[in-house]
Design a protein around this motif. Structure first.
Motif, PDB file in Angstrom:
ATOM      1  N   TRP A  39     -10.189  21.413 -24.495  1.00  0.00           N
ATOM      2  CA  TRP A  39     -11.261  20.570 -25.052  1.00  0.00           C
ATOM      3  C   TRP A  39     -11.080  20.396 -26.575  1.00  0.00           C
ATOM      4  CZ3 TRP A  39     -15.183  17.437 -23.401  1.00  0.00           C
ATOM      5  CH2 TRP A  39     -16.182  17.127 -24.337  1.00  0.00           C
ATOM      6  N   ILE A  99     -11.716  12.219 -21.991  1.00  0.00           N
ATOM      7  CA  ILE A  99     -11.868  12.575 -23.411  1.00  0.00           C
ATOM      8  C   ILE A  99     -10.697  11.960 -24.193  1.00  0.00           C
ATOM      9  CG2 ILE A  99     -13.170  14.629 -22.750  1.00  0.00           C
ATOM     10  CD1 ILE A  99     -10.777  16.354 -23.311  1.00  0.00           C
ATOM     11  N   HIS A 139      -9.643   5.939 -21.992  1.00  0.00           N
ATOM     12  CA  HIS A 139     -10.690   5.000 -22.408  1.00  0.00           C
ATOM     13  C   HIS A 139     -10.161   3.923 -23.363  1.00  0.00           C
ATOM     14  CE1 HIS A 139     -13.979   7.141 -20.589  1.00  0.00           C
ATOM     15  NE2 HIS A 139     -13.803   8.228 -21.301  1.00  0.00           N
ATOM     16  N   ARG A 172     -25.157  16.516 -25.027  1.00  0.00           N
ATOM     17  CA  ARG A 172     -24.830  17.834 -24.542  1.00  0.00           C
ATOM     18  C   ARG A 172     -24.549  18.653 -25.792  1.00  0.00           C
ATOM     19  NH1 ARG A 172     -20.421  19.617 -23.398  1.00  0.00           N
ATOM     20  NH2 ARG A 172     -19.261  17.688 -23.658  1.00  0.00           N
ATOM     21  N   MET A 185     -31.284  18.000 -26.366  1.00  0.00           N
ATOM     22  CA  MET A 185     -29.971  18.635 -26.235  1.00  0.00           C
ATOM     23  C   MET A 185     -29.885  19.397 -24.934  1.00  0.00           C
ATOM     24  SD  MET A 185     -28.617  20.274 -29.724  1.00  0.00           S
ATOM     25  CE  MET A 185     -29.048  21.909 -29.260  1.00  0.00           C
ATOM     26  N   LEU A 243     -33.296  16.748 -19.304  1.00  0.00           N
ATOM     27  CA  LEU A 243     -34.447  15.901 -18.972  1.00  0.00           C
ATOM     28  C   LEU A 243     -34.154  15.176 -17.663  1.00  0.00           C
ATOM     29  CD1 LEU A 243     -35.521  14.047 -22.241  1.00  0.00           C
ATOM     30  CD2 LEU A 243     -36.350  16.207 -21.318  1.00  0.00           C
ATOM     31  N   LEU A 303     -35.665  10.724 -19.678  1.00  0.00           N
ATOM     32  CA  LEU A 303     -34.624  10.298 -20.615  1.00  0.00           C
ATOM     33  C   LEU A 303     -34.764   8.813 -20.936  1.00  0.00           C
ATOM     34  CD1 LEU A 303     -32.105  11.394 -22.020  1.00  0.00           C
ATOM     35  CD2 LEU A 303     -30.775  10.756 -20.009  1.00  0.00           C
ATOM     36  N   LEU A 342     -21.467   7.961 -23.246  1.00  0.00           N
ATOM     37  CA  LEU A 342     -22.291   7.148 -22.352  1.00  0.00           C
ATOM     38  C   LEU A 342     -23.741   7.050 -22.785  1.00  0.00           C
ATOM     39  CD1 LEU A 342     -20.718   8.129 -18.916  1.00  0.00           C
ATOM     40  CD2 LEU A 342     -20.298   6.113 -20.331  1.00  0.00           C
TER      41      LEU A 342
HETATM   42  P1  ADQ Z   1     -19.847  14.057 -22.066  1.00  0.00           P
HETATM   43  O1  ADQ Z   1     -19.193  14.773 -23.194  1.00  0.00           O
HETATM   44  O2  ADQ Z   1     -20.719  14.855 -21.212  1.00  0.00           O
HETATM   45  O3  ADQ Z   1     -18.774  13.272 -21.175  1.00  0.00           O
HETATM   46  P2  ADQ Z   1     -21.393  11.507 -22.557  1.00  0.00           P
HETATM   47  O4  ADQ Z   1     -20.494  10.398 -22.238  1.00  0.00           O
HETATM   48  O5  ADQ Z   1     -22.217  11.243 -23.779  1.00  0.00           O
HETATM   49  O6  ADQ Z   1     -20.688  12.876 -22.845  1.00  0.00           O
HETATM   50  O7  ADQ Z   1     -22.367  11.731 -21.335  1.00  0.00           O
HETATM   51  C1  ADQ Z   1     -23.438  12.619 -21.411  1.00  0.00           C
HETATM   52  C2  ADQ Z   1     -24.365  12.385 -20.239  1.00  0.00           C
HETATM   53  O8  ADQ Z   1     -25.295  13.456 -20.187  1.00  0.00           O
HETATM   54  C3  ADQ Z   1     -25.157  11.093 -20.349  1.00  0.00           C
HETATM   55  O9  ADQ Z   1     -25.200  10.458 -19.093  1.00  0.00           O
HETATM   56  C4  ADQ Z   1     -26.561  11.566 -20.775  1.00  0.00           C
HETATM   57  O10 ADQ Z   1     -27.602  10.793 -20.236  1.00  0.00           O
HETATM   58  C5  ADQ Z   1     -26.624  12.933 -20.171  1.00  0.00           C
HETATM   59  N1  ADQ Z   1     -27.473  13.833 -21.003  1.00  0.00           N
HETATM   60  C6  ADQ Z   1     -27.236  14.250 -22.252  1.00  0.00           C
HETATM   61  N2  ADQ Z   1     -28.248  15.039 -22.682  1.00  0.00           N
HETATM   62  C7  ADQ Z   1     -29.128  15.115 -21.670  1.00  0.00           C
HETATM   63  C8  ADQ Z   1     -30.370  15.816 -21.476  1.00  0.00           C
HETATM   64  N3  ADQ Z   1     -30.916  16.614 -22.393  1.00  0.00           N
HETATM   65  N4  ADQ Z   1     -30.986  15.674 -20.294  1.00  0.00           N
HETATM   66  C9  ADQ Z   1     -30.445  14.908 -19.323  1.00  0.00           C
HETATM   67  N5  ADQ Z   1     -29.283  14.240 -19.438  1.00  0.00           N
HETATM   68  C10 ADQ Z   1     -28.631  14.359 -20.593  1.00  0.00           C
HETATM   69  C11 ADQ Z   1     -17.331  13.108 -21.150  1.00  0.00           C
HETATM   70  C12 ADQ Z   1     -16.703  12.672 -22.471  1.00  0.00           C
HETATM   71  C13 ADQ Z   1     -17.319  11.376 -22.966  1.00  0.00           C
HETATM   72  C14 ADQ Z   1     -17.208  10.296 -21.896  1.00  0.00           C
HETATM   73  C15 ADQ Z   1     -17.704  10.809 -20.532  1.00  0.00           C
HETATM   74  C16 ADQ Z   1     -17.401   9.823 -19.424  1.00  0.00           C
HETATM   75  O11 ADQ Z   1     -16.845  13.713 -23.453  1.00  0.00           O
HETATM   76  O12 ADQ Z   1     -16.695  10.933 -24.164  1.00  0.00           O
HETATM   77  O13 ADQ Z   1     -17.990   9.184 -22.270  1.00  0.00           O
HETATM   78  O14 ADQ Z   1     -17.080  12.050 -20.193  1.00  0.00           O
HETATM   79  O15 ADQ Z   1     -16.046   9.536 -19.331  1.00  0.00           O
END
Ligand code: ADQ
Length: 413
Positions: free
Chosen positions: A46, A116, A146, A223, A257, A300, A305, A326
């Motif tokens: 990572w 990633i 991506h 996250r 978070m 959430l 959310l 996302l």
């Molecule tokens: P992640 O690093 O997990 O994904 P991201 O693409 O932002 O990052 O997705 C996070 C997801 O978690 C979103 O769908 C969001 O709604 C959800 N989430 C975040 N906080 C939350 C909370 N408190 N409660 C509920 N839901 C929450 C990895 C890569 C990214 C890439 C994705 C997809 O790190 O860069 O976009 O994969 O390929």
């Protein structure tokens, strides 16, 4: 496969009769599980692939667990498949699986997708097992990223660390060609837009606005991860409060978070730093009955959310490095009212696609503060224009299209 009772909200029972696909258990011994997931995937790969070099813990890293786990995944996938099946492997945890599957099924179509970033060779070259990883991935027919620049970095790594010929977007690997493609992921736009306009969500939006005393709302949703730039974001908000005396009465930041990788030290340290910063800001700028930072450290529901997305005047998506992100897509999908402003880091993959966003360099706290200020003060007509452009792009990048296009690319090999 054996039935396993679901213990908490994010686990499922296997076999899972309510899903329209099959799930299989991959059995790993407990030490291998930790070594594979925490030791190598989270503590080495990572940070490496995000270019966080000082955070990489290569020293005593349990590489054999990563190899063993990948063998188990490959064996399980192989044992459940028939000839003619297409394999699509996801992410950096399983980079040896394409090669392992190729030895079991030489003629199969195999794809792999990287969620990633992929770094340039000087960073990737830190990895003691760089050749094994590249060999493992070259077992695939199609390798997806991506961004075109991540695919380009991957090809540069192949050129630097192997003897295989690399052309514009292909690698000649033994008797096969391996294609590298840019395949930006998206979200299920229709489903999420329907949720955004649900009357229950609407009522929740009103409740949030009232609770926040009708201040303008700035939202962060992440996250918990050191790549997401949360301390830098808090510093930019603190600067806003410090520079403008009226700001505390006018603006509030909601930071949501979701706990993540709590067993890795870097994550526990980050949690402490964020807790302290939130405490400091609130201690300094709160008034009785009015707190500047609302900090929700939990998962959430999707409804909650999306209510936050609809309530937020500004979404701050400011990672230091992110494959795509996302949350940026979800915020735009939620804003069927063409309102709201997305402030987006130029180091998120999404910045290369979502042109209606206000782009920032999250390391530059002063300019991030100015961008937040500009977003909060933006005229309705500009907001609308930007949000429409954003939404058009988010619809184009829909996740169903992503999956269809990828499978077509794979079937075309
Ligand atoms: P992640 O690093 O997990 O994904 P991201 O693409 O932002 O990052 O997705 C996070 C997801 O978690 C979103 O769908 C969001 O709604 C959800 N989430 C975040 N906080 C939350 C909370 N408190 N409660 C509920 N839901 C929450 C990895 C890569 C990214 C890439 C994705 C997809 O790190 O860069 O976009 O994969 O390929």
């Amino acid at each position: 496969m054996s039935a396993k009772p679901a213990k908490d909200f994010d686990s499922v029972t296997v076999p899972a009769p309510n899903l329209d696909y099959d799930l299989a258990h991959v059995s790993l011994r407990r030490p291998d599980q930790r070594g594979f997931y925490e030791g190598i995937s989270n503590a080495v790969l990572w940070p490496l692939l995000h270019g966080f070099e000082p955070t990489i813990q290569v020293g005593e890293a349990p590489w054999s667990s990563y190899v063993g786990a990948n063998e188990e995944f490959a064996e399980t996938a192989h044992s459940m498949s028939s000839s003619g099946d297409v394999f699509w492997i996801q992410d950096y945890h399983l980079m040896l699986v394409p090669g392992l599957l190729r030895t079991k099924r030489p003629k199969a179509r195999i794809g792999w997708f990287c969620h990633i970033p992929w770094p340039p060779p000087d960073t990737f070259g830190i990895l003691p097992w760089r050749e094994e990883i590249l060999e493992g991935l070259l077992g695939a027919d199609v390798l997806g990223f991506h961004l075109p620049e991540y695919a380009e970095h991957f090809r540069q790594c192949v050129e630097r660390f192997t003897a295989y010929d690399v052309t514009r977007d292909e690698i000649q690997y033994q008797s096969r060609k391996v294609r590298t493609i840019a395949a930006p992921i998206g979200i299920p736009v229709d489903e999420l837009q329907a949720l955004a306009i649900d009357p229950d969500v609407g009522r929740e939006v009103e409740r949030i606005r009232q609770m926040m005393g009708n201040r303008q709302l700035i939202l962060g949703v992440d996250r918990l991860d050191y790549t997401k730039g949360i301390p830098e974001r808090l510093a930019a908000f603190e600067r806003l409060l410090r520079k403008d005396k009226s700001a505390r009465a006018r603006y509030a930041l909601i930071q949501v978070m979701v706990p993540s990788r709590t067993d890795v030290k870097a994550y526990a340290d980050l949690k402490e730093e964020i807790d302290r910063m939130v405490g400091d800001i609130n201690g300094r700028y709160a008034d009785t009955g009015r707190v500047p930072v609302h900090y929700l450290y939990r998962n959430l529901s999707q409804r909650a959310l999306f209510a936050h997305y609809r309530a937020a005047d500004v979404a701050l998506v400011t990672p230091l490095r992110d494959g795509m992100n996302l949350v940026a897509h979800e915020y735009a999908a939620a804003r069927t009212d063409d309102d709201g402003v997305l402030v987006l880091s130029e180091f998120a993959g999404a910045a290369k696609y979502l042109k209606g966003a206000v782009l920032v360099n999250p390391y530059d706290v002063e300019s991030t503060t100015s961008a937040i200020h500009r977003a909060l003060a933006m005229k309705r007509s500009e907001k609308k224009k930007r949000m429409r452009a954003l939404r058009a792009e988010v619809m184009r990048l829909d996740v169903h299209r992503w999956a269809d296009d990828y499978v077509k690319a794979l079937e075309g090999t």
